[in-house]
Design a protein around this motif. Structure first.
Motif, PDB file in Angstrom:
ATOM      1  N   UNK A   1      38.881  31.381  42.544  1.00 55.91           N
ATOM      2  CA  UNK A   1      38.982  32.640  41.816  1.00 55.91           C
ATOM      3  C   UNK A   1      38.460  32.492  40.393  1.00 55.91           C
ATOM      4  N   UNK A   2      38.760  31.382  39.759  1.00 53.23           N
ATOM      5  CA  UNK A   2      38.314  31.155  38.392  1.00 53.23           C
ATOM      6  C   UNK A   2      36.796  31.080  38.328  1.00 53.23           C
ATOM      7  N   UNK A   3      36.170  30.365  39.259  1.00 48.80           N
ATOM      8  CA  UNK A   3      34.731  30.184  39.208  1.00 48.80           C
ATOM      9  C   UNK A   3      33.979  31.453  39.594  1.00 48.80           C
ATOM     10  N   UNK A   4      34.622  32.383  40.266  1.00 46.69           N
ATOM     11  CA  UNK A   4      33.960  33.611  40.696  1.00 46.69           C
ATOM     12  C   UNK A   4      33.993  34.697  39.622  1.00 46.69           C
ATOM     13  N   UNK A   5      34.783  34.551  38.600  1.00 48.35           N
ATOM     14  CA  UNK A   5      34.992  35.590  37.600  1.00 48.35           C
ATOM     15  C   UNK A   5      34.130  35.353  36.373  1.00 48.35           C
TER      16      UNK A   5
END
Length: 164
Positions: A29-33
Motif C-alpha cells: 500500500x505504501x509503495x502504490x501511493x
C-alpha cells in the motif's frame, strides 16, 4: 536415506522462500501511493535551481520538480546514512515505484556525498561522464534530497530523474 530426506525438505524450503520474500500488504500500500507533500530545505531548492539553470544554458528544457521523487530520494539518503554507504542500492525498487506510481518511461539517479554546497555537488556530477549524462538527458521531471547525517554532519545527495 539422504535422497528421501532432501525430497522431504524441498517443499519446506520452497514454502519458506515464497513467504520470506513477499511484501506485506502494508508495504504494498505504501509503495502504490503517490507522495504529494515534501518540504524542501534550502540546499534542495538551490540544487534544483542550479540544475535547471545549467540545463537551460545548454539549450535543454527545465525539469519539473516532483514531490514523490524527492521523497524517494530522501528515503535513499536515509538508507545511505543508516548504513554508512554511498551507493545505488535498491535503485531498481525506486525506479519501479516511480514507473508504477508516476507513469515514468525512464528513471536515472545521481548520488553524492560530503559536498558542502549544492554547487560543489553539481560540479562533481558535471565532471563525471555518467552523472553528466543523467543531468543532460531527455528527462522531463526530477526530485532531489540533500540530507545531513546527524552523527557526522556530512551531506548526502540523491537526485532522481524521470522521463514521462
Amino acid at each position: 536415506m539422504r535422497v528421501k530426506f532432501l525430497k522431504a525438505l524441498a517443499p519446506l524450503v520452497l514454502v519458506f522462500t515464497l513467504f520470506s520474500c513477499s511484501p506485506s500488504s502494508d508495504d504494498a500500500a505504501v509503495t502504490e501511493t503517490q507522495v504529494m507533500n515534501y518540504n524542501y530545505n534550502a540546499d534542495e531548492t538551490e540544487l534544483a535551481r542550479i540544475i535547471n539553470e545549467y540545463r537551460v544554458s545548454i539549450g535543454l528544457n527545465e525539469l519539473i520538480m516532483v514531490n514523490h521523487i524527492s521523497y524517494k530520494s530522501e528515503e535513499h539518503n536515509e538508507y545511505m546514512i543508516e548504513n554508512n554507504v554511498v551507493d545505488h542500492a535498491y535503485f531498481q525498487e525506486r525506479s519501479d515505484n516511480i514507473i508504477h506510481v508516476l507513469g515514468a518511461v525512464t528513471v536515472n539517479e545521481n548520488v553524492a556525498y560530503n559536498f558542502m554546497t549544492p554547487q560543489s555537488a553539481l560540479s562533481a556530477w558535471l565532471n563525471s561522464p555518467g552523472h553528466k549524462a543523467n543531468i543532460e538527458g531527455n528527462s522531463t521531471h526530477f526530485g532531489i534530497s540533500v540530507t545531513t547525517s546527524p552523527t557526522t554532519g556530512k551531506k548526502y545527495y540523491t537526485n532522481i530523474f524521470m522521463k514521462k
